[in-house]
Design an enzyme around this catalytic site. Structure first.
Site, short mmCIF file in Angstrom:
data_model
loop_
_atom_site.label_atom_id
_atom_site.label_comp_id
_atom_site.label_asym_id
_atom_site.label_seq_id
_atom_site.Cartn_x
_atom_site.Cartn_y
_atom_site.Cartn_z
N SER A 13 0.83 -1.22 0.00
CA SER A 13 0.00 0.00 0.00
C SER A 13 0.86 1.26 0.00
CB SER A 13 -0.91 0.02 1.23
OG SER A 13 -1.64 -1.17 1.31
N1 SAH Z 1 0.21 -4.78 3.99
C1 SAH Z 1 0.87 -5.43 2.89
C2 SAH Z 1 0.11 -5.27 1.62
C3 SAH Z 1 -0.71 -6.40 1.37
S1 SAH Z 1 -1.59 -6.46 -0.15
C4 SAH Z 1 2.26 -4.93 2.73
O1 SAH Z 1 2.70 -4.10 3.54
O2 SAH Z 1 2.96 -5.38 1.82
C5 SAH Z 1 -2.86 -7.50 0.43
C6 SAH Z 1 -2.45 -8.90 0.76
O3 SAH Z 1 -3.60 -9.56 1.26
C7 SAH Z 1 -1.98 -9.71 -0.47
O4 SAH Z 1 -0.71 -10.21 -0.21
C8 SAH Z 1 -3.03 -10.82 -0.56
O5 SAH Z 1 -2.50 -12.06 -1.02
C9 SAH Z 1 -3.52 -10.92 0.86
N2 SAH Z 1 -4.83 -11.55 1.03
C10 SAH Z 1 -5.95 -11.46 0.25
N3 SAH Z 1 -6.94 -12.20 0.77
C11 SAH Z 1 -6.46 -12.77 1.91
C12 SAH Z 1 -7.02 -13.64 2.89
N4 SAH Z 1 -8.27 -14.09 2.85
N5 SAH Z 1 -6.23 -14.01 3.94
C13 SAH Z 1 -4.95 -13.58 4.03
N6 SAH Z 1 -4.37 -12.76 3.12
C14 SAH Z 1 -5.12 -12.36 2.08
#
Ligand code: SAH
Length: 215
Positions: free
Chosen positions: A61
């Protein structure tokens, strides 16, 4: 400009000047080497004012949005935090600095493994990792003082409401695949109050209580 200078500039221009006031949050952003969580191909954008690709069709993000989410959580040092969507592990590293323990869940194994080994390299010691569907929460360690969800869904996943402790706070993006409202959820005397924070765009939460079902 070297990475340390870029990071100082990011904290000043993107966070402080836009109204992020909490000194501990600003210091955490100044400390964590954001560029090291980003794959080589996107390194030039590591400190840019927008989301950046981290592989597997996922993004890290925009710094300001992460800071806003952390501010609304009102984290205190004794907090135990549940994070859904470990992704690169960058936000996990910030959470670790601000709280007592972080329980983080990622559904894509390759991202989960990469984040875990990198965070261990940074000598973090109070992060617990799980690979799986974060919409189900992590009941064995509930209740949590704070919950942060980094992917979008239409409604607050029920297990997360149940696993949020009394007086707990949760921040998550609610909406469809194209646009969402970043939302603060507070649990007071067992019931839920929600407050709109601002419009945002996150990748979808994929899972049982998510925006999409896994294919
Ligand atoms: N905060 C993270 C950004 C994450 S992007 C950072 O600092 O890099 C969102 C993430 O949520 C992705 O990696 C995606 O694979 C994950 N995601 C999506 N659905 C999910 C679920 N049901 N459980 C766990 N992770 C999930």
């Amino acid at each position: 400009m070297d990475k340390d200078a870029l990071r100082t500039l990011m904290v000043d221009e993107q966070l402080h000047r836009r109204g992020i006031k909490n000194k501990k949050i600003l210091d955490a952003f100044a400390t964590v080497p954001r560029h090291r969580f980003i794959p080589q191909a996107s390194q030039n954008s590591a400190y840019a004012d927008h989301p950046v690709a981290i592989g597997e069709n996922q993004t890290i993000s925009q710094p300001y949005i992460v800071a806003l989410m952390l501010e609304y959580l009102e984290i205190i040092p004794k907090d135990r935090i549940l994070e859904i969507g470990t992704g690169s592990g960058y936000q996990t590293a910030l959470l670790e600095i601000l709280s007592h323990q972080v329980y983080t869940i990622e559904r894509i194994p390759i991202l989960a493994k990469r984040a875990e080994s990198f965070l261990q390299e940074l000598n973090t010691s109070s992060i617990f990792f799980r690979t799986g569907d974060g919409t189900l929460g992590w009941p064995e360690y509930a209740p949590f003082d704070k919950i942060i969800v980094s992917a979008a869904t239409r409604e607050i996943p029920l297990p997360l409401i149940e696993q949020l402790g009394e007086d707990g706070r949760m921040v998550l993006p609610l909406g469809d695949s194209f646009s969402q409202m970043l939302t603060l959820v507070e649990k007071k005397r067992g019931s839920i109050e929600t407050t709109d924070i601002c419009g945002c765009v996150f990748v979808p939460l994929v899972g049982g209580f998510g925006l999409m079902q896994p294919s």
